[in-house]
Write a protein that holds these residues in place. Structure first.
Motif, PDB file in Angstrom:
ATOM      1  N   GLU A 171       0.842  -1.214   0.000  1.00  0.00           N
ATOM      2  CA  GLU A 171       0.000   0.000   0.000  1.00  0.00           C
ATOM      3  C   GLU A 171       0.873   1.259   0.000  1.00  0.00           C
ATOM      4  O   GLU A 171       0.570   2.238  -0.691  1.00  0.00           O
ATOM      5  N   VAL A 172       1.978   1.219   0.761  1.00  0.00           N
ATOM      6  CA  VAL A 172       2.893   2.372   0.769  1.00  0.00           C
ATOM      7  C   VAL A 172       3.532   2.534  -0.620  1.00  0.00           C
ATOM      8  O   VAL A 172       3.711   3.652  -1.112  1.00  0.00           O
ATOM      9  N   LYS A 173       3.839   1.393  -1.232  1.00  0.00           N
ATOM     10  CA  LYS A 173       4.434   1.423  -2.580  1.00  0.00           C
ATOM     11  C   LYS A 173       3.471   2.089  -3.560  1.00  0.00           C
ATOM     12  O   LYS A 173       3.870   2.975  -4.329  1.00  0.00           O
ATOM     13  N   GLU A 174       2.202   1.706  -3.514  1.00  0.00           N
ATOM     14  CA  GLU A 174       1.199   2.280  -4.423  1.00  0.00           C
ATOM     15  C   GLU A 174       1.015   3.773  -4.131  1.00  0.00           C
ATOM     16  O   GLU A 174       0.948   4.600  -5.052  1.00  0.00           O
ATOM     17  N   TYR A 175       0.982   4.135  -2.855  1.00  0.00           N
ATOM     18  CA  TYR A 175       0.874   5.557  -2.473  1.00  0.00           C
ATOM     19  C   TYR A 175       2.063   6.329  -3.032  1.00  0.00           C
ATOM     20  O   TYR A 175       1.914   7.409  -3.610  1.00  0.00           O
ATOM     21  N   SER A 176       3.258   5.762  -2.896  1.00  0.00           N
ATOM     22  CA  SER A 176       4.474   6.432  -3.386  1.00  0.00           C
ATOM     23  C   SER A 176       4.424   6.615  -4.897  1.00  0.00           C
ATOM     24  O   SER A 176       4.741   7.686  -5.411  1.00  0.00           O
ATOM     25  N   ARG A 177       3.997   5.562  -5.592  1.00  0.00           N
ATOM     26  CA  ARG A 177       3.924   5.635  -7.050  1.00  0.00           C
ATOM     27  C   ARG A 177       2.952   6.752  -7.473  1.00  0.00           C
ATOM     28  O   ARG A 177       3.269   7.590  -8.308  1.00  0.00           O
ATOM     29  N   SER A 178       1.806   6.814  -6.820  1.00  0.00           N
ATOM     30  CA  SER A 178       0.775   7.795  -7.231  1.00  0.00           C
ATOM     31  C   SER A 178       1.126   9.215  -6.774  1.00  0.00           C
ATOM     32  O   SER A 178       0.519  10.176  -7.240  1.00  0.00           O
ATOM     33  N   HIS A 179       2.118   9.360  -5.885  1.00  0.00           N
ATOM     34  CA  HIS A 179       2.516  10.708  -5.445  1.00  0.00           C
ATOM     35  C   HIS A 179       3.930  11.059  -5.891  1.00  0.00           C
ATOM     36  O   HIS A 179       4.559  11.984  -5.353  1.00  0.00           O
ATOM     37  N   ASN A 180       4.438  10.277  -6.871  1.00  0.00           N
ATOM     38  CA  ASN A 180       5.742  10.591  -7.435  1.00  0.00           C
ATOM     39  C   ASN A 180       6.862  10.620  -6.389  1.00  0.00           C
ATOM     40  O   ASN A 180       7.671  11.552  -6.320  1.00  0.00           O
ATOM     41  N   LEU A 181       6.846   9.589  -5.537  1.00  0.00           N
ATOM     42  CA  LEU A 181       7.844   9.475  -4.469  1.00  0.00           C
ATOM     43  C   LEU A 181       8.692   8.225  -4.700  1.00  0.00           C
ATOM     44  O   LEU A 181       8.164   7.190  -5.112  1.00  0.00           O
ATOM     45  N   GLU A 182      10.003   8.325  -4.449  1.00  0.00           N
ATOM     46  CA  GLU A 182      10.853   7.138  -4.519  1.00  0.00           C
ATOM     47  C   GLU A 182      10.687   6.364  -3.216  1.00  0.00           C
ATOM     48  O   GLU A 182      10.488   6.967  -2.159  1.00  0.00           O
ATOM     49  N   ILE A 183      10.759   5.046  -3.287  1.00  0.00           N
ATOM     50  CA  ILE A 183      10.577   4.251  -2.069  1.00  0.00           C
ATOM     51  C   ILE A 183      11.716   3.263  -1.888  1.00  0.00           C
ATOM     52  O   ILE A 183      12.249   2.732  -2.860  1.00  0.00           O
ATOM     53  N   ARG A 184      12.085   3.067  -0.643  1.00  0.00           N
ATOM     54  CA  ARG A 184      13.075   2.059  -0.290  1.00  0.00           C
ATOM     55  C   ARG A 184      12.505   1.236   0.856  1.00  0.00           C
ATOM     56  O   ARG A 184      11.848   1.750   1.759  1.00  0.00           O
ATOM     57  N   PHE A 185      12.775  -0.054   0.779  1.00  0.00           N
ATOM     58  CA  PHE A 185      12.271  -0.948   1.821  1.00  0.00           C
ATOM     59  C   PHE A 185      13.437  -1.358   2.722  1.00  0.00           C
ATOM     60  O   PHE A 185      14.458  -1.841   2.237  1.00  0.00           O
ATOM     61  N   ILE A 186      13.277  -1.120   4.010  1.00  0.00           N
ATOM     62  CA  ILE A 186      14.312  -1.439   5.003  1.00  0.00           C
ATOM     63  C   ILE A 186      13.822  -2.618   5.830  1.00  0.00           C
ATOM     64  O   ILE A 186      12.791  -2.521   6.510  1.00  0.00           O
ATOM     65  N   HIS A 187      14.529  -3.725   5.728  1.00  0.00           N
ATOM     66  CA  HIS A 187      14.121  -4.890   6.494  1.00  0.00           C
ATOM     67  C   HIS A 187      14.486  -4.678   7.956  1.00  0.00           C
ATOM     68  O   HIS A 187      15.561  -4.149   8.261  1.00  0.00           O
ATOM     69  N   GLN A 188      13.555  -5.089   8.836  1.00  0.00           N
ATOM     70  CA  GLN A 188      13.761  -4.851  10.257  1.00  0.00           C
ATOM     71  C   GLN A 188      15.132  -5.381  10.681  1.00  0.00           C
ATOM     72  O   GLN A 188      15.534  -6.458  10.272  1.00  0.00           O
ATOM     73  N   MET A 189      15.828  -4.603  11.468  1.00  0.00           N
ATOM     74  CA  MET A 189      17.198  -4.948  11.866  1.00  0.00           C
ATOM     75  C   MET A 189      17.267  -5.148  13.374  1.00  0.00           C
ATOM     76  O   MET A 189      16.405  -4.683  14.108  1.00  0.00           O
ATOM     77  N   SER A 190      18.301  -5.805  13.833  1.00  0.00           N
ATOM     78  CA  SER A 190      18.552  -5.923  15.268  1.00  0.00           C
ATOM     79  C   SER A 190      20.030  -5.632  15.514  1.00  0.00           C
ATOM     80  O   SER A 190      20.895  -6.410  15.102  1.00  0.00           O
ATOM     81  N   LEU A 191      20.301  -4.532  16.198  1.00  0.00           N
ATOM     82  CA  LEU A 191      21.693  -4.136  16.440  1.00  0.00           C
ATOM     83  C   LEU A 191      22.419  -5.165  17.290  1.00  0.00           C
ATOM     84  O   LEU A 191      23.488  -5.635  16.945  1.00  0.00           O
ATOM     85  N   GLU A 192      21.787  -5.572  18.369  1.00  0.00           N
ATOM     86  CA  GLU A 192      22.478  -6.441  19.324  1.00  0.00           C
ATOM     87  C   GLU A 192      22.663  -7.850  18.778  1.00  0.00           C
ATOM     88  O   GLU A 192      23.582  -8.549  19.187  1.00  0.00           O
TER      89      GLU A 192
END
Ligand code: SF4
Length: 266
Positions: A171-192
Motif C-alpha cells: 500500500e505504501v508502494k502504491e501511495y508512493s507511485r501515485s505521489h511521485n515518491l521514490e521508495i526504499r524498503f528497510i528490512h527490520q534490523m537488530s543491532l544487538e
C-alpha cells in the motif's frame, strides 16, 4: 578518503537527538528509553565543526537523523550552519514527517536539499498501531509540503518485517507511485543480534561498498552501525576521531551493543 578496504568514505550521518514524538514498535519500547542528558548532547556549533573537518577529509554527503530531528529546537539553525560549509553536494534529513508540514519551507530556506520520510503504513489505524499513536494524515501533509517546498526527491523509507510484498508495504508502494515518491524498503534490523540486510531500492547494508560514518548526539564517531567501535571527539579531538574511524572501519558489520536505533538514527 579511502579506508583499508579501499572504500571511499564520503557520507556522514548525524544523529542530533535521541528524542522522538513517536514510539515505533521496532525502535522504542512503549514506555520510551532512558534519554541522553542535555549536558551530554553536542551543541549545533560543535556538530558544524565536525562537518567542516569531515568535508576536509572527503565527506560530501551529509544526512541529519535522530530520534526525530525535528523535535530538537532550532534545528533550522544547524541546517543553515551546515549548508554554508563548502563541499557538500548532497544534504538531507530523515524525518518521521509528523512536524514536516510546518518545517519544510523553513528547512528549504535554511539550505536543506531533500528529505527521506519514514512511512510504514498508509492505513490510519495501522499507522497509529505501528507508531503507537501517530496520525498518518500529518505525514501526508508533511510530504506534500516537502514537495511544494522543493525538498526533492522526497524518498520514502518503509520498514518491513519480512518482505516488501507485505500488505502495508504494497500500500505504501502504491501511495508512493501515485505521489511521485521514490521508495526504499528497510528490512527490520537488530543491532544487538547483528541482523541486517541490504536496503531494497537503496545502498544501505552493503558492507562491500559502504561509504558511511556516523556521529552520535553525544559526539562519538562510529565507523559502522553494526559495531561497538567508536571514537570520542571530546577525548581525541574531531580530526583524530574522524581519521581513526576511517582507518579502523571494520570490513563488515557484526553487532552493536552500545546503541539503540533512537540514538543512532539507523
Ligand atoms: S554494517 Fe557497517 S560496514 Fe556494513 S553497510 Fe552497515 S555501516 Fe557499512
Amino acid at each position: 578518503m579511502f579506508d583499508c578496504y579501499n572504500r571511499k568514505i564520503s557520507y556522514l550521518r548525524i544523529s542530533i537527538t535521541d528524542r522522538c514524538n513517536l514510539r515505533c514498535y521496532y525502535c522504542m519500547p512503549e514506555g520510551g528509553v532512558p534519554l541522553i542528558g542535555h549536558d551530554k548532547i553536542l551543541h549545533y556549533e560543535e556538530i558544524a565543526e565536525v562537518v567542516k573537518e569531515a568535508t576536509a577529509l572527503g565527506i560530501d554527503k551529509v544526512r541529519i537523523t535522530g530520534g526525530e530531528p525535528l523535535v530538537r529546537r532550532g534545528v533550522e539553525e544547524l541546517v543553515a550552519m551546515i549548508a554554508q560549509i563548502p563541499g557538500i553536494n548532497d544534504f538531507g534529513m530523515t524525518t518521521n514527517g509528523i512536524l514536516l508540514e510546518k518545517y519544510a519551507p523553513i528547512l528549504k530556506e535554511a539550505g536543506l536539499h531533500r528529505v527521506n520520510v519514514s512511512l510504514d503504513a498508509i492505513n490510519p489505524s495501522r499507522y497509529r498501531e505501528l507508531t503507537r499513536g501517530g496520525d498518518v494524515e500529518q505525514v501526508f501533509r508533511g510530504i506534500e509540503a516537502a514537495q511544494q517546498a522543493g525538498l526533492t526527491p522526497v524518498k520514502i523509507n518503509c520498514v518491513v518485517q519480512q518482505t516488501s510484498e507485505e500488505k502495508d508495504a504494497r500500500e505504501v508502494k502504491e501511495y508512493s507511485r501515485s505521489h511521485n515518491l521514490e521508495i526504499r524498503f528497510i528490512h527490520q534490523m537488530s543491532l544487538e543480534h547483528g541482523c541486517f540486510t541490504t536496503v531494497e531500492g537503496g545502498d544501505g547494508g552493503d558492507c562491500s561498498r559502504c561509504s558511511r560514518l556516523r556521529l552520535t548526539a553525544e559526539g562519538k564517531i562510529k565507523p559502522c552501525l553494526f559495531s561497538d567501535i567508536e571514537f570520542d571527539i571530546k577525548e581525541l579531538g574531531i580530526r583524530e576521531a574522524l581519521l581513526q574511524a576511517i582507518n579502523l572501519k571494520p570490513e563488515k558489520g557484526s553487532v552493536n551493543t552500545l546503541n539503540a536505533f533512537n540514538n543512532i538514527g539507523g
